[in-house]
Design an enzyme around this catalytic site. Structure first.
Site, mmCIF file in Angstrom:
data_model
loop_
_atom_site.group_PDB
_atom_site.id
_atom_site.type_symbol
_atom_site.label_atom_id
_atom_site.label_comp_id
_atom_site.label_asym_id
_atom_site.label_seq_id
_atom_site.Cartn_x
_atom_site.Cartn_y
_atom_site.Cartn_z
ATOM 1 N N GLU A 114 14.552 17.948 -0.029
ATOM 2 C CA GLU A 114 15.923 17.983 -0.520
ATOM 3 C C GLU A 114 16.078 19.361 -1.162
ATOM 4 O O GLU A 114 15.673 19.576 -2.306
ATOM 5 C CB GLU A 114 16.174 16.898 -1.575
ATOM 6 C CG GLU A 114 17.645 16.857 -1.958
ATOM 7 C CD GLU A 114 17.954 16.652 -3.441
ATOM 8 O OE1 GLU A 114 19.108 16.336 -3.747
ATOM 9 O OE2 GLU A 114 17.060 16.812 -4.288
ATOM 10 N N ASP B 242 19.418 -7.730 -2.944
ATOM 11 C CA ASP B 242 18.825 -8.215 -4.193
ATOM 12 C C ASP B 242 18.253 -9.614 -3.977
ATOM 13 O O ASP B 242 19.004 -10.577 -3.871
ATOM 14 C CB ASP B 242 19.931 -8.225 -5.265
ATOM 15 C CG ASP B 242 19.505 -8.937 -6.547
ATOM 16 O OD1 ASP B 242 18.290 -9.024 -6.800
ATOM 17 O OD2 ASP B 242 20.413 -9.379 -7.286
ATOM 18 N N ASP C 121 12.292 15.346 -3.818
ATOM 19 C CA ASP C 121 13.470 15.533 -4.655
ATOM 20 C C ASP C 121 13.499 16.952 -5.242
ATOM 21 O O ASP C 121 12.468 17.452 -5.694
ATOM 22 C CB ASP C 121 13.402 14.496 -5.795
ATOM 23 C CG ASP C 121 14.695 14.376 -6.562
ATOM 24 O OD1 ASP C 121 15.704 14.026 -5.947
ATOM 25 O OD2 ASP C 121 14.698 14.636 -7.776
ATOM 26 N N ASP D 31 16.191 -4.984 -4.733
ATOM 27 C CA ASP D 31 14.756 -4.894 -4.991
ATOM 28 C C ASP D 31 13.985 -4.827 -3.676
ATOM 29 O O ASP D 31 14.565 -4.947 -2.592
ATOM 30 C CB ASP D 31 14.293 -6.068 -5.875
ATOM 31 C CG ASP D 31 14.865 -7.399 -5.393
ATOM 32 O OD1 ASP D 31 14.932 -7.594 -4.154
ATOM 33 O OD2 ASP D 31 15.270 -8.228 -6.234
HETATM 34 C C1 GLC Z 1 18.294 14.695 -6.533
HETATM 35 C C2 GLC Z 1 18.639 13.242 -6.290
HETATM 36 C C3 GLC Z 1 19.655 12.824 -7.307
HETATM 37 C C4 GLC Z 1 19.048 12.974 -8.673
HETATM 38 C C5 GLC Z 1 18.531 14.380 -8.903
HETATM 39 C C6 GLC Z 1 17.623 14.454 -10.081
HETATM 40 O O1 GLC Z 1 19.368 15.542 -6.321
HETATM 41 O O2 GLC Z 1 19.063 13.076 -4.974
HETATM 42 O O3 GLC Z 1 20.094 11.521 -7.096
HETATM 43 O O4 GLC Z 1 20.002 12.677 -9.651
HETATM 44 O O5 GLC Z 1 17.773 14.843 -7.811
HETATM 45 O O6 GLC Z 1 16.398 13.831 -9.779
#
Ligand code: GLC
Length: 549
Positions: free
Chosen positions: A276, A29, A215, A37
């Site tokens: 992910e 930070d 994501d 940040d």
């Molecule tokens: C993914 C992210 C997580 C977030 C979710 C919703 O799993 O890694 O942190 O809460 O998506 O965007």
């Protein structure tokens, strides 16, 4: 604008890269407000270059009301004032490139924040307007539409639907949110949505980003009939396996990834896309990384594997076979901002469901020292494996999961969306300790910290570990250096015969032995390159050693 890209490690750098996850709000930070940040990140990039990683992945720093720590984005093409400015992002990318580090940014295409202009316009446009089709609005069930359209649940607890009130005060339709009520899901069958995200990708690629972490890359397509679905309450993974799941891992998502791959390929410098995707089995997850789709997917099958010799060997073999089968590198990951830090996760007696943490009232609280020993042993397994590996900030310091966060300091929506206050992911998100005797351990110049740091973290501070033989930080540095020198990322695994509860494998000219038994075992060979704990003649319980083969 930074366009300079770092010198290539190899034409396809992502195949063997070690990628370090920066969670910006908890890294460093510079402003002193207690939230990390971008200038803070830039000021500490040298630490990452010295550590020896190849790339940095930054969790979201975009404009956001921060209801889900930035995964609720209200403008994909701007930086939240909490984290700095676009100029700060440019400076970060430029400095990373100077240091030879690639930069991966996070894109959140499953949902936006409800404060995003796109959602606000959809609300304002009224029933029947085209703007409503950007998101998933549906009439409720029951005579007056007072029941949600189906029984889906939010990942953070409670229903996955929220009803709106129209401008004239009448109750309106419901909108879908697989996460928090402030995170409405997009309707990806609407080409308008796909076009907007093409622009988002180009915006960051044009600014010099080397790739995206995507994501919820398993969730964008929903069954159009929105059928009821009973979720697996423990989220053990079984529910991600089926091809006809109404929202996880549906085949329609692949069309989106092919489109994104074409955009990435249209840029120079070998840009990479990583999914992910919580999908099992690994043979199914591998569909996300076919040659014309994404480059990598996080190996959550590996992350979810308990500390057990048979299971570990099986998941390593399964991963290599599944990813090689589609020509993609295997990836390996043990920790991230959504899971209990791996020394602790691998040490709890009963595995906890995904996204669920440990807190003051949890009965199952692993002891710090043995957990760290196991965590270090697990790390030296991961960093020896061929392919690409992910390191989550703070694991190089051996940070424990922060358990004793008081209820009134908790931030994760899970804690607030569950009636019994289920501990969510705060324990792995506590700001990093950099200097043992500075305010907030050097995280912030004022001593402020958005989640409280345990007092015991002085001993984990980077300053207390630099140059200290045997420290976790020095172990990571040595592992990353040796991994590079011995080209382990490009190697192939051969398994050597071993006694029960011991793994014994060779990658290139390095032999790796892992003792997962309760006893110490004989150590064959003495040419030790690196060990997770002191070894001499024998290999202690929960220890990994790298030997010259
Ligand atoms: C993914 C992210 C997580 C977030 C979710 C919703 O799993 O890694 O942190 O809460 O998506 O965007």
């Amino acid at each position: 604008m930074p366009t300079q890209t770092p010198a290539p490690m190899s034409p396809e750098w992502w195949r063997t890269a070690v990628i370090y996850q920066v969670y910006p709000r908890s890294f460093a930070d510079a402003s002193g407000d207690g939230v990390g940040d971008l200038p803070g990140v830039t000021s500490r990039l040298d630490h990452l270059a010295e550590l020896g990683v190849d790339a940095v992945w930054l969790s979201p720093f975009y404009r956001s009301p921060q209801n889900d720590a930035g995964y609720d984005v209200s403008d994909y093409c701007d930086v939240d004032p909490l984290f700095g400015t676009l100029a700060d992002a440019d400076a970060l990318i430029a400095r990373a490139h100077e240091l030879g580090l690639r930069v991966i940014v996070d894109v959140v295409p499953n949902h936006s924040s409800s404060e995003h202009r796109w959602f606000q316009e959809a609300l304002a446009a009224g029933p029947g307007a085209a703007e409503r089709d950007r998101y998933i609005f549906r009439a409720g069930r029951g005579p007056d539409g007072a029941e949600p359209p189906n029984n889906w649940l939010s990942m953070f607890g409670g229903p996955a639907w929220t009803r709106i009130t129209e401008a004239d005060g009448t109750p309106g339709p419901w909108y879908l949110h697989l996460f928090d009520a402030t995170q409405p899901d997009f309707d990806w069958t609407n080409p308008w949505v796909a076009d907007r995200f093409d622009e988002v990708l180009r915006f960051w690629f044009d600014r010099g980003a080397d790739g995206f972490r995507i994501d919820v890359a398993h969730g964008l397509a929903k069954a159009t009939s929105l059928p009821d679905y009973e979720v697996d309450p423990l989220r053990t993974g079984g529910e991600w396996a089926s091809d006809d799941h109404p929202y996880w891992g549906r085949n329609e998502v692949h069309e989106i990834w092919r489109r994104w791959r074409a955009i990435a390929d249209s840029y120079d410098g070998d840009r990479a896309l990583v999914a992910e995707a919580w999908v099992t089995p690994l043979s199914k997850m591998a569909r996300w990384v076919r040659h014309d789709e994404l480059h990598q997917a996080f190996n959550f099958g590996y992350l979810m594997t308990p500390w057990d010799a048979i299971e570990l060997r099986a998941v390593i073999d399964e991963s290599l076979a599944a990813f090689e089968g589609v020509g993609a590198p295997s990836t390996w990951v043990l920790s991230n901002h959504d899971t209990i830090r791996h020394p602790f996760r691998l040490s709890v007696k009963e595995p906890l469901p995904h996204n669920i943490g440990i807190g003051p009232k949890s009965a199952d609280r692993p002891d710090e020292a043995p957990a760290l020993a196991r965590g270090r042993a697990a790390t030296l397994v991961m960093l020896a494996l061929p392919g690409s590996a992910y390191v989550y900030q703070g694991e190089e310091l051996g940070l424990p999961e922060a358990i004793d966060i008081p209820d009134d300091a908790r931030q994760d929506p899970t804690f607030f969306r569950t009636p019994e206050g289920v501990y969510g992911r705060d324990g792995c998100r506590v700001p990093l300790p950099w200097e043992a005797d500075a305010p907030a351990f050097g995280f912030s110049p004022t001593g402020a910290s958005w989640l409280p740091q345990p007092a015991s973290w002085a001993e984990y501070a980077a300053s207390a570990q630099v140059g200290v033989e045997g420290s976790t930080l020095e172990m990571y540095k040595s592992a990353l250096r040796l991994r590079r020198e011995h080209a382990l990322g490009e190697g192939r695994i051969t398994w050597n015969e071993s006694i029960e509860d011991v793994l014994d494998f060779t990658v290139g000219d390095v032999r790796v032995l892992v003792n997962l038994s309760d006893e110490e075992v004989p150590l064959p060979g003495s040419d030790v390159l690196l060990a997770s704990a002191p070894v001499s003649g024998t290999l202690p319980h929960d220890t990994t050693v790298w030997l010259r083969a």
